[in-house]
Design an enzyme around this catalytic site. Structure first.
Site, PDB file in Angstrom:
ATOM      1  N   GLU A   1      13.184  -2.545   5.893  1.00 13.31           N
ATOM      2  CA  GLU A   1      13.472  -1.112   6.023  1.00 13.31           C
ATOM      3  C   GLU A   1      14.146  -0.575   4.760  1.00 13.31           C
ATOM      4  O   GLU A   1      13.888   0.561   4.345  1.00 13.31           O
ATOM      5  CB  GLU A   1      14.318  -0.855   7.264  1.00 13.31           C
ATOM      6  CG  GLU A   1      13.504  -1.038   8.550  1.00 13.31           C
ATOM      7  CD  GLU A   1      14.305  -0.800   9.814  1.00 13.31           C
ATOM      8  OE1 GLU A   1      13.965   0.136  10.567  1.00 13.31           O
ATOM      9  OE2 GLU A   1      15.265  -1.557  10.066  1.00 13.31           O
TER      10      GLU A   1
ATOM     11  N   GLU B   1      12.041  -7.452  14.768  1.00 14.93           N
ATOM     12  CA  GLU B   1      13.006  -7.019  15.782  1.00 14.93           C
ATOM     13  C   GLU B   1      12.502  -7.168  17.210  1.00 14.93           C
ATOM     14  O   GLU B   1      13.275  -7.426  18.137  1.00 14.93           O
ATOM     15  CB  GLU B   1      13.400  -5.545  15.533  1.00 14.93           C
ATOM     16  CG  GLU B   1      14.312  -5.326  14.355  1.00 14.93           C
ATOM     17  CD  GLU B   1      13.574  -5.146  13.041  1.00 14.93           C
ATOM     18  OE1 GLU B   1      14.202  -4.744  12.059  1.00 14.93           O
ATOM     19  OE2 GLU B   1      12.349  -5.417  12.990  1.00 14.93           O
TER      20      GLU B   1
END
Length: 685
Positions: A104, A124
């Site tokens: 990210e 995730e």
């Protein structure tokens, strides 16, 4: 020393992270990155920024030590937004892994350069959550919806070359010159009038905007893999928001979905699994300075399904294996199957032909025990019979060099009794592989009373080398997994005599999340395992089925009737057999509820797990969970049987066991540890 440092070079600001071992994005790292971007923005001499990491990897994700603690700013979304908003172009220089929050951060950068060996991913979902720093909104805008869904929903990383192909990486660097290549790249782009901001791109999502069916197609294609999990569905919803909503609204949607998941039971369970796998590798009473035994050559007795699978683990890890059989035909057949397995893997693109030949080149087939003499580890995978295994260990003890480890692959038998026939019981250990041994992740390492610390520590280290998840078990019948399985199997057999149908029992357990129920599993394995026509006496339902040639899928009928595609359907003949057997046994047939089936089959397993802990046969409750998750297909989103019991409530488990106590039989006892924890309002984990 600060974990984030900066230096100016030729109009560039080089931002370096040095936060070993994996440059986790803890508070100090986040604050340092934010300060560095502000420094670049305020310095007129700086024309571009390079973000790089020391050590073996780029940012590999969140700092797991912060899990469950109150957040301290700046948050990762704030840092990523700050990077993207930088008036100076920012280049991410990626090596090792850019995972989770690390990717990210890279998505917030205007450009990405990576070495070919790098891996990039958003894992995730494997913790029951979704990327929460704009990952679900930026990634589709950079690579398109199809590739973004694949990465976000499965959580599987991709290599840098694939990342370059789909537009995630702008340039590949030389493997040994990342910093130099990143600086060259940054200088090239520094003079550009504008720089791409991921959040503002729309070109890669236009196709999905015109054809929203892509989301339903993805769900259907991956339905089996995603069944029961909440996070994948939320990931799909978040990516859909990237297509249908303005970026700011999509980020809000991502945050809402993230918070719902992180507070839910599934995420708690999957985070429990994450930490439990790491805890399982720790042996509490072994000194840190215990020496490892070098393992350079492995011997395997038995070239059947189990022996061949065990051998493949070591061959794939680059360790030479000598495999022993009694007869040439069996040896040739076993070696042939190993080759076929490797060639099948290669045909799927997961190995090259060169790797196949390299693995096979490490294999030495033999009919002579003498060829095992210089092995550092010998594993027997012969017939599950105490006398046979004792005879094998005696022979090995007389031939294999001193200091070598002698391992038994028994799944039930007493390792101490086996070790006692040798002159070196301290060198004997149980290595219980699960079938198919070349695929199943679990390895139960059975510690005998006299097993030395170095033998145990070496076995644990070796399990990592062959990519297994290892759990230490003490000596008892069935160890951890099969000891608990016995409780379930016994109740499955009992409950069908009371009126529950085999297919209803299986359905309840598959709806719970297990890959198959006890009767489906029995049909798959073959009902005639351990059955003999000569000694069969119609004393159990299984014996009657075998006597009628209903021996499972291989004969087209077992507890179920099977069609030509091995699809099972309920059998009237089996219902009649069970009814007749129940009548002979004096069992009155009745309706059995799904809830009773669940309680009767799963609660005794929890009880047995508690007894295993009481007796010290497992180090911790989470080890039991890891056994069942990796060896028996227990649904990960429940955390394993002991964690699941915590979520049900231990008092509810005790109450359920008491309710069904009569059905469990006269020898049944509720675990003292379970009763104590329930009474005190405690949990196992």
């Amino acid at each position: 020393m600060s974990v984030i440092t900066t230096r100016k070079e030729d109009g560039l600001l080089i931002v370096s992270s040095n936060n070993p071992p994996v440059n986790a994005l803890g508070q100090a790292v986040r604050a340092g990155l934010a300060a560095a971007i502000k420094e670049a923005s305020g310095d007129s001499e700086v024309r571009a920024v390079v973000i790089r990491c020391e050590g073996r990897t780029f940012f590999a994700g969140a700092d797991i030590t912060e899990f469950g603690k109150p957040p301290v700013g700046p948050s990762l979304p704030e840092v990523v937004d700050l990077i993207e908003a930088s008036t100076k172009p920012v280049v991410a220089a990626i090596h090792g892994t850019a995972l989770g929050g690390g990717l990210e951060v890279a998505l917030g950068c205007h450009y990405r350069i990576a070495v070919p060996s790098a891996k990039l991913g958003l894992p995730e979902v494997k913790l029951g959550i979704l990327p929460g720093a704009g990952g679900t909104q930026r990634l589709p805008r950079i690579v398109g919806v199809g590739d973004a869904l694949q990465m976000i929903v499965t959580g599987d990383p991709i290599g840098a070359k694939k990342a370059a192909d789909i537009g995630l990486v702008d340039r590949l660097a030389d493997e040994s010159a990342l910093d130099a290549d990143a600086i060259v790249f940054a200088k090239e782009i520094a003079g550009k009038a504008s720089h791409p901001k991921s959040s503002e791109r729309a070109d890669k999502i236009s196709e999905a905007a015109a054809n929203p069916q892509v989301f339903e197609d993805f769900k259907q294609k991956n339905a089996k893999r995603l069944r029961g999990f909440e996070a994948p569905a939320a990931c799909i919803e978040a990516v859909r928001a990237a297509v249908e909503l303005p970026y700011a609204d999509g980020v809000k949607k991502e945050r809402t979905l993230f918070m719902k998941l992180v507070m839910g039971d599934q995420s708690k369970a999957l985070r429990h699994v994450f930490f439990s796998e790491r805890a399982a590798s720790k042996i509490d009473d072994i000194p840190a300075d215990t020496a490892l035994i070098p393992i350079k050559k492995v011997g395997v007795l038995g070239a059947g399904t189990m022996g061949g699978g065990i051998s493949m683990n070591f061959l794939s890890a680059g360790l030479p294996v000598t495999i022993l059989e009694r007869e040439q035909e069996a040896l040739d057949r076993g070696v042939g199957i190993i080759r076929k397995n490797y060639e099948r893997t290669a045909s799927r693109g997961k190995m090259t032909d060169v790797q196949v030949e390299k693995a096979m080149g490490l294999l030495t087939p033999t009919l002579s025990y003498d060829d095992l003499a210089d092995c550092d580890l010998v594993i027997e995978a012969v017939f599950e019979n105490m006398d046979v295994k004792k005879e094998v260990l005696k022979t090995l003890d007389s031939i294999v060099k001193d200091g070598a480890i002698l391992a038994t692959n028994t799944s039930y038998l007493d390792v101490d009794e086996i070790a006692a026939v040798t002159k070196r019981p301290e060198s004997v250990i149980g290595l219980h592989f699960f079938s198919p041994a070349n695929i199943m992740r679990l390895l139960e390492i059975v510690r005998g009373d006299k097993t030395s610390a170095s033998v145990l520590k070496t076995s644990m280290a070796l399990s990592k080398q062959i990519k297994k998840v290892a759990v230490v078990a003490g000596v008892c019948h069935g160890f951890i997994g099969n000891r608990m399985l016995r409780q379930r199997q016994d109740q499955a057999q009992a409950i069908i005599l009371e009126g529950a149908k085999p297919w209803d029992v299986d359905r309840v357990l598959t709806e719970f999340g297990l890959p198959m129920g006890p009767f489906q599993m029995a049909d798959l394995a073959g009902l005639d395992l351990g059955w003999s026509k000569e000694t069969s006496s119609s004393s159990t339902v299984r014996e009657v089925l075998c006597e009628r040639d209903r021996r499972g899928q291989k004969t087209g009928k077992g507890f179920y009737d099977y069609d030509e595609n091995r699809r099972g359907s309920p059998s009237e003949e089996v219902e009649e057999i069970i009814a007749e057997f129940a009548a002979k046994s004096g069992k009155e047939q009745r309706d059995v509820s799904d809830q009773e089936i669940l309680e009767r089959l799963l609660y005794p397993m929890v009880n047995e797990g508690a007894k295993i802990l009481e007796e010290g046969k497992a180090q911790r409750a989470s080890d039991i969970d890891i056994v069942w998750l990796n060896g028996y297909g227990w649904p990960a989103y429940t955390g394993g049987p002991m964690f699941w019991a915590d979520t049900v409530g231990l008092q509810s488990i005790v109450d359920g066991l008491k309710k069904h106590e009569t059905a469990f039989g006269s020898g049944f006892e509720i675990s003292k540890l379970l009763k104590e924890k329930a009474a005190n309002g405690e949990t196992f984990n």
